[in-house]
Design a protein around this motif. Structure first.
Motif, short mmCIF file in Angstrom:
data_model
loop_
_atom_site.label_atom_id
_atom_site.label_comp_id
_atom_site.label_asym_id
_atom_site.label_seq_id
_atom_site.Cartn_x
_atom_site.Cartn_y
_atom_site.Cartn_z
N LYS A 1 0.86 -1.19 0.00
CA LYS A 1 0.00 0.00 0.00
C LYS A 1 0.89 1.24 0.00
O LYS A 1 2.09 1.15 0.32
CB LYS A 1 -0.92 0.00 1.22
N PRO A 2 0.35 2.40 -0.37
CA PRO A 2 1.17 3.60 -0.42
C PRO A 2 1.53 4.12 0.96
O PRO A 2 0.66 4.47 1.75
CB PRO A 2 0.28 4.60 -1.18
N ASP A 3 2.80 4.13 1.26
CA ASP A 3 3.33 4.70 2.49
C ASP A 3 4.30 5.82 2.12
O ASP A 3 4.91 5.81 1.05
CB ASP A 3 4.08 3.64 3.32
N PHE A 4 4.46 6.75 3.02
CA PHE A 4 5.40 7.86 2.77
C PHE A 4 6.83 7.31 2.80
O PHE A 4 7.29 6.77 3.80
CB PHE A 4 5.24 8.96 3.82
N LEU A 5 7.52 7.45 1.68
CA LEU A 5 8.90 6.96 1.55
C LEU A 5 9.88 8.10 1.30
O LEU A 5 11.04 7.86 0.97
CB LEU A 5 8.99 5.96 0.39
N GLY A 6 9.42 9.34 1.45
CA GLY A 6 10.24 10.50 1.18
C GLY A 6 9.47 11.47 0.29
O GLY A 6 8.39 11.16 -0.21
N ASP A 7 10.05 12.62 0.08
CA ASP A 7 9.37 13.65 -0.70
C ASP A 7 9.39 13.38 -2.20
O ASP A 7 8.55 13.90 -2.93
CB ASP A 7 10.01 15.02 -0.43
N LYS A 8 10.35 12.59 -2.65
CA LYS A 8 10.47 12.32 -4.09
C LYS A 8 10.76 10.84 -4.29
O LYS A 8 11.79 10.33 -3.83
CB LYS A 8 11.58 13.18 -4.70
N VAL A 9 9.85 10.16 -4.97
CA VAL A 9 9.95 8.71 -5.13
C VAL A 9 9.97 8.38 -6.63
O VAL A 9 9.21 8.96 -7.41
CB VAL A 9 8.78 7.99 -4.43
N GLU B 1 -0.83 5.40 -6.95
CA GLU B 1 -1.05 5.37 -5.51
C GLU B 1 -0.04 6.23 -4.76
O GLU B 1 -0.38 6.93 -3.81
CB GLU B 1 -0.99 3.93 -5.00
N MET B 2 1.21 6.17 -5.17
CA MET B 2 2.24 6.93 -4.48
C MET B 2 2.04 8.44 -4.63
O MET B 2 2.48 9.22 -3.79
CB MET B 2 3.63 6.52 -4.96
N ASN C 1 1.49 16.02 -9.45
CA ASN C 1 2.80 15.71 -8.86
C ASN C 1 3.46 14.50 -9.51
O ASN C 1 4.34 13.87 -8.92
CB ASN C 1 2.69 15.51 -7.35
N LEU C 2 3.03 14.17 -10.74
CA LEU C 2 3.62 13.03 -11.45
C LEU C 2 4.49 13.52 -12.60
O LEU C 2 4.05 14.33 -13.41
CB LEU C 2 2.51 12.12 -11.99
N ILE C 3 5.72 13.01 -12.64
CA ILE C 3 6.64 13.31 -13.74
C ILE C 3 6.91 12.02 -14.49
O ILE C 3 7.26 11.01 -13.87
CB ILE C 3 7.97 13.89 -13.21
N ARG C 4 6.73 12.03 -15.80
CA ARG C 4 7.01 10.84 -16.60
C ARG C 4 8.39 10.97 -17.24
O ARG C 4 8.73 12.02 -17.80
CB ARG C 4 5.94 10.63 -17.66
N ARG C 5 9.16 9.91 -17.16
CA ARG C 5 10.50 9.89 -17.73
C ARG C 5 10.68 8.60 -18.53
O ARG C 5 9.92 7.65 -18.40
CB ARG C 5 11.58 9.97 -16.63
N GLY C 6 11.74 8.57 -19.35
CA GLY C 6 12.09 7.38 -20.10
C GLY C 6 12.83 6.38 -19.23
O GLY C 6 12.75 6.40 -18.00
N ARG C 7 13.58 5.51 -19.86
CA ARG C 7 14.28 4.44 -19.16
C ARG C 7 15.41 4.99 -18.29
O ARG C 7 16.21 5.82 -18.73
CB ARG C 7 14.83 3.45 -20.18
N ALA C 8 15.49 4.52 -17.04
CA ALA C 8 16.59 4.91 -16.15
C ALA C 8 17.85 4.16 -16.56
O ALA C 8 17.83 2.94 -16.70
CB ALA C 8 16.23 4.59 -14.70
N ILE C 9 18.95 4.89 -16.76
CA ILE C 9 20.18 4.25 -17.24
C ILE C 9 21.34 4.34 -16.25
O ILE C 9 22.35 3.67 -16.43
CB ILE C 9 20.62 4.83 -18.60
#
Length: 488
Positions: free
Chosen positions: A196-204, A219-220, A245-253
């Motif tokens: 379930k969504p729990d607070f894991l920091g300001d930016k996840v 959910e996050m 508050n959602l940012i979409r990005r490509g593949r993390a490298i």
């Protein structure tokens, strides 16, 4: 009453001719196998016997919940998160032989699916054929039989195996520079531990664009200031996400020690507090690996030749005739079948079709044509390469990902193959409404979520299903009309 000598000889002959079948797992695939096998004349006449071994205490497999364990060294029994709903409407995902109950929400929660599978097992009297809390530790072909070793130490012989242990257990951690260090220091963890969504920091950061990645990102967003969602096709719209508050990005490298992550378009995101990896799972067949019944490596590239042994690349099991039967030389091709390895399909009716094909192959091993099947395997490899796969790894990743129409033609082909032996079983063809509704699932699910939020879904469901499948077809068409109306 004491048996006469002739009776003893006849009894011995009958025992020797009995075909014994072992099913590994009592999730959706194992249940389909048990139901179809126990329906056959072979079983009813006493010529076949079947038993399934299930490691847990009830049926259901991935749909049966399990709490996340407290440490990262022990993997939970299932990746089932609390809010999970099906990403297919249940009339499309249900077994063809057994519908969901009337008035079931069109996209049911996981516990509804679990109850459905339990009901299926009870309705078709499958529970007597399942041995719970029992794990298959080892299976090896010796001379003319499979020798199966169980977790209680018992060793038994079988003529056939049906492998239905699922492939959503062992998490896949991508080989991306710096990621292993994030995992080691608990800055990143796999979604198998997410509930379930729990607070894991300001930016996840959420990595992975599949259904679970999209659900978790949405959910996050409800508990975190900024969510970065990284996946291979950032142009695709995430499901039901309408937040600022959602940012979409490509593949993390690249993952850096200071909380920075670089993406394939060169963009850098910094100050990332935690990362959830919705990056899939490995195909895992430990009971075959210890006895060298399967090679846990990448198979050689084909053509020119099909390998003589079976491989588990962790992305695919290869080579399999009809995506089921191992085309190798260590044991008879028809002695074992691997169910439910496909992805991005309607799994329950597909596995039901596979079970019918398995009965055909077990009853008539000569029905499998290795030459034709080898040609089909080579043709599939070439098709995948033409679609852009440039390495054996690319081919492995794409092998069980069926395109839009492949799952339908595959199901029809399985039933056509099964018909030659299963007299009395009517041919089952994929219906046009299944294809249509599956193609419009994203729109339908979004519309259904709006109906649930508005409180109207209950009224839409009233009495639906009481008159059979057509009720559900009519409802899905109504929902699609609702989805296409801009005023809703």
């Amino acid at each position: 009453m004491e048996m006469l000598p002739n009776d003893l000889l006849r009894h011995k002959s009958e025992c020797e001719n009995l075909k014994r079948i072992c099913v590994i797992g009592a999730g959706a695939g194992g249940l389909a196998a048990l139901k179809v096998i126990s329906d056959t004349a072979y079983f009813k006449s006493g010529k076949w016997s079947v038993i399934a071994y299930e490691a847990r205490t009830n049926v259901g497999g991935i749909w049966r919940p399990a709490p996340p364990v407290a440490d990262s060294y022990n993997v939970p029994l299932t990746p089932l998160y609390d809010s999970l709903t099906t990403n297919l409407p249940h009339p499309v995902m249900a077994y063809t032989s057994y519908s969901f109950p009337p008035e079931t929400p069109l996209f049911p929660r996981a516990h509804v699916v679990q109850t459905y599978l339990e009901s299926y097992a009870l309705h078709f009297n499958l529970m007597p054929f399942i041995r719970f809390s029992t794990t298959v530790l080892d299976a090896r072909w010796e001379s003319t039989k499979w020798i199966v070793t169980l977790s209680d130490g018992e060793r038994l012989t079988y003529d056939h195996l049906v492998v239905a242990n699922g492939h959503y257990h062992i998490p896949r951690i991508p080989d991306v520079p710096g990621l292993a260090d994030w995992v080691k220091h608990d800055k990143a963890f796999h979604s198998v531990w997410y509930r379930k969504p729990d607070f894991l920091g300001d930016k996840v950061l959420i990595v992975g664009g599949g259904p679970s990645g999209q659900d978790i990102a949405a959910e996050m967003c409800t508990v975190t200031s900024v969510v970065v969602h990284a996946f291979s096709n950032p142009g695709a719209e995430p499901k039901s996400v309408n937040t600022g508050n959602l940012i979409r990005r490509g593949r993390a490298i690249e993952f850096r020690a200071n909380g920075q992550v670089i993406f394939d378009d060169g963009i850098l995101e910094d100050n990332i507090d935690r990362c959830i990896l919705a990056t899939g799972f490995q195909m895992h067949l430990p009971f075959l690996e210890g006895s060298s019944m399967i090679n846990k490596n990448m198979p050689p590239e084909i053509p020119p030749l099909i390998p003589s042994e079976l491989f588990n690349s962790t992305y695919h099991v290869f080579p399999l005739e009809k995506h089921l039967f191992p085309l190798q030389t260590q044991y008879p091709v028809s002695s074992v079948a691997f169910m439910g390895l496909m992805m991005m399909v309607a799994p329950l009716p597909l596995m039901e079709a596979q079970a019918h094909a398995i009965v055909r192959a077990f009853a008539d091993p000569g029905s499998l044509d290795p030459i034709t099947e080898a040609a089909d395997i080579i043709a599939r490899a070439e098709k995948i390469r033409r679609a852009g796969a440039s390495t054996p790894l690319d081919t492995a990743k794409a092998w069980f990902r069926f395109d839009k129409d492949e799952q339908w033609s595959y199901r029809d082909e399985l039933y056509e193959f099964a018909q030659d032996v299963e007299s009395g079983t009517p041919p089952i063809k994929v219906t046009e409404w299944e294809k249509e509704c599956c193609d419009l699932t994203v729109e339908m699910r979004s519309a259904w979520e709006r109906l649930e939020k508005s409180g109207e879904a209950g009224e839409w469901l009233r009495d639906v299903g009481k008159n059979g499948v057509q009720d559900w077809v009519d409802l899905m068409h109504r929902v699609m009309d609702y989805a296409g109306n801009p005023h809703n």
